[in-house]
Scaffold this active site. Structure first.
Site, mmCIF file in Angstrom:
data_model
loop_
_atom_site.group_PDB
_atom_site.id
_atom_site.type_symbol
_atom_site.label_atom_id
_atom_site.label_comp_id
_atom_site.label_asym_id
_atom_site.label_seq_id
_atom_site.Cartn_x
_atom_site.Cartn_y
_atom_site.Cartn_z
ATOM 1 C CE LYS A 15 -2.279 -0.402 4.038
ATOM 2 N NZ LYS A 15 -1.827 -2.530 3.964
ATOM 3 N NE ARG A 91 -4.416 -1.013 9.654
ATOM 4 C CZ ARG A 91 -3.291 -0.166 9.262
ATOM 5 N NH1 ARG A 91 -3.954 0.579 8.685
ATOM 6 N NH2 ARG A 91 -2.155 -1.533 9.246
ATOM 7 N NE ARG A 130 6.815 -2.971 6.122
ATOM 8 C CZ ARG A 130 6.158 -2.573 6.000
ATOM 9 N NH1 ARG A 130 5.296 -2.747 5.088
ATOM 10 N NH2 ARG A 130 5.695 -2.829 7.784
ATOM 11 N NE ARG A 163 6.040 -0.422 9.817
ATOM 12 C CZ ARG A 163 4.884 -0.334 9.455
ATOM 13 N NH1 ARG A 163 4.872 0.119 8.045
ATOM 14 N NH2 ARG A 163 3.773 -1.302 10.086
ATOM 15 N NE ARG A 174 1.887 -4.512 11.359
ATOM 16 C CZ ARG A 174 3.266 -4.190 10.632
ATOM 17 N NH1 ARG A 174 3.736 -5.071 11.263
ATOM 18 N NH2 ARG A 174 2.887 -3.621 9.411
HETATM 19 P P1 AMP Z 1 1.309 0.532 8.642
HETATM 20 O O1 AMP Z 1 1.811 1.302 8.506
HETATM 21 O O2 AMP Z 1 -0.140 0.395 7.838
HETATM 22 O O3 AMP Z 1 1.647 -0.769 8.492
HETATM 23 O O4 AMP Z 1 0.677 0.894 10.482
HETATM 24 C C1 AMP Z 1 1.236 0.552 11.620
HETATM 25 C C2 AMP Z 1 0.620 0.780 12.923
HETATM 26 O O5 AMP Z 1 -0.238 1.014 12.619
HETATM 27 C C3 AMP Z 1 -0.915 -1.335 12.814
HETATM 28 O O6 AMP Z 1 -0.226 -1.637 13.108
HETATM 29 C C4 AMP Z 1 -1.662 0.010 13.315
HETATM 30 O O7 AMP Z 1 -1.247 -0.296 15.186
HETATM 31 C C5 AMP Z 1 -1.597 1.489 13.830
HETATM 32 N N1 AMP Z 1 -2.636 1.928 12.721
HETATM 33 C C6 AMP Z 1 -2.103 1.941 11.325
HETATM 34 N N2 AMP Z 1 -3.746 2.403 10.776
HETATM 35 C C7 AMP Z 1 -4.159 1.966 11.694
HETATM 36 C C8 AMP Z 1 -5.990 2.552 12.181
HETATM 37 N N3 AMP Z 1 -6.540 2.894 10.104
HETATM 38 N N4 AMP Z 1 -6.206 1.950 12.772
HETATM 39 C C9 AMP Z 1 -5.934 1.650 14.053
HETATM 40 N N5 AMP Z 1 -4.477 1.710 13.643
HETATM 41 C C10 AMP Z 1 -4.015 1.669 12.647
#
Ligand code: AMP
Length: 216
Positions: A15, A91, A130, A163, A174
């Site tokens: 994404k 999400r 990553r 990360r 996740r």
């Molecule tokens: P990402 O970079 O999109 O993989 O997001 C990293 C982490 O941020 C996720 O594993 C969640 O813990 C938190 N996070 C990101 N977007 C959301 C969302 N829309 N709702 C809740 N938690 C989120």
């Protein structure tokens, strides 16, 4: 007309990579909830501290604060005029409903929701290697897209990092959270006739082409 697009898909599906390509080539700003949370953590804000406790465990940050944080940006003048690509938000069904209400009221309809899809094996391989730039956010992968100089960003020469939530146990968690809480969004948007499935196993360029085709 401004482009308004949502990218949904499991962690590691690409994404962020696709959002960056769309931003670079079409000039549409990406609103990435994960990037915004990481910036809040870096800046040691209250929201950052709260978010970190969930992110480090591979859990979702609570809906209330997440919705507030994202809607604030969607209401900005720039988002209104130039459109946006949502990466990582919504999400959960609750987030999708709150977003729908906001965009209906603001008369800013979403053109398309892209569901990026790959097998779980590929996801785990992608997430495990990553790397990201600490300064400009450019994304790399140890084997699929290595930087020219080990540990340094090709774009701005800053150090790269892994990360904290890209560790094996957190990755597994996740994926569980995605299957339970986020995958119902596919049906939510399918019912509204907004969804397009895109096979994200291919090279980033090919996936990008399919996303763009889906916009017309
Ligand atoms: P990402 O970079 O999109 O993989 O997001 C990293 C982490 O941020 C996720 O594993 C969640 O813990 C938190 N996070 C990101 N977007 C959301 C969302 N829309 N709702 C809740 N938690 C989120």
């Amino acid at each position: 007309m401004p482009i308004r697009l949502i990218l949904i898909g499991p962690p590691g599906v690409g994404k962020g990579t696709q959002a960056a390509l769309i931003e670079e080539r079409l000039g549409v700003r990406t609103l990435s909830s994960g990037v915004i949370f990481r910036a809040e953590i870096e800046a040691e804000t209250d929201l950052g501290q709260l978010a970190k406790s969930y992110i480090d465990r591979g859990e979702l940050v609570p809906n209330g604060v997440t919705i507030q944080m994202m809607l604030k940006r969607i209401r900005s003048d720039e988002a209104r005029k130039k459109g946006f690509v949502l990466d990582g938000f919504p999400r959960t069904i609750r987030q999708a409903e709150a977003l729908e209400l906001e965009l209906n009221q603001a008369e800013m309809p979403i053109q398309r929701v892209i569901s990026l899809e790959v097998s779980e094996d590929v996801l785990i391989r992608r997430l495990s290697g990553r790397l990201g730039c600490t300064k400009c956010g450019a994304l790399y992968h140890r084997t699929n897209k290595p930087p020219k100089r080990d540990g340094l960003c090709d774009v701005c020469n800053s150090p790269l990092f892994v990360r904290a939530d890209d560790q094996p146990d957190t990755i597994r968690q996740r994926l569980v959270v995605f299957n339970e809480q986020t995958s119902p969004l596919v049906e939510f948007y399918e019912e509204r006739g907004m969804l397009r499935h895109v096979d994200a196993t291919h090279e980033a360029e090919e996936v990008y082409r399919e996303i763009i085709e889906g916009l017309s």
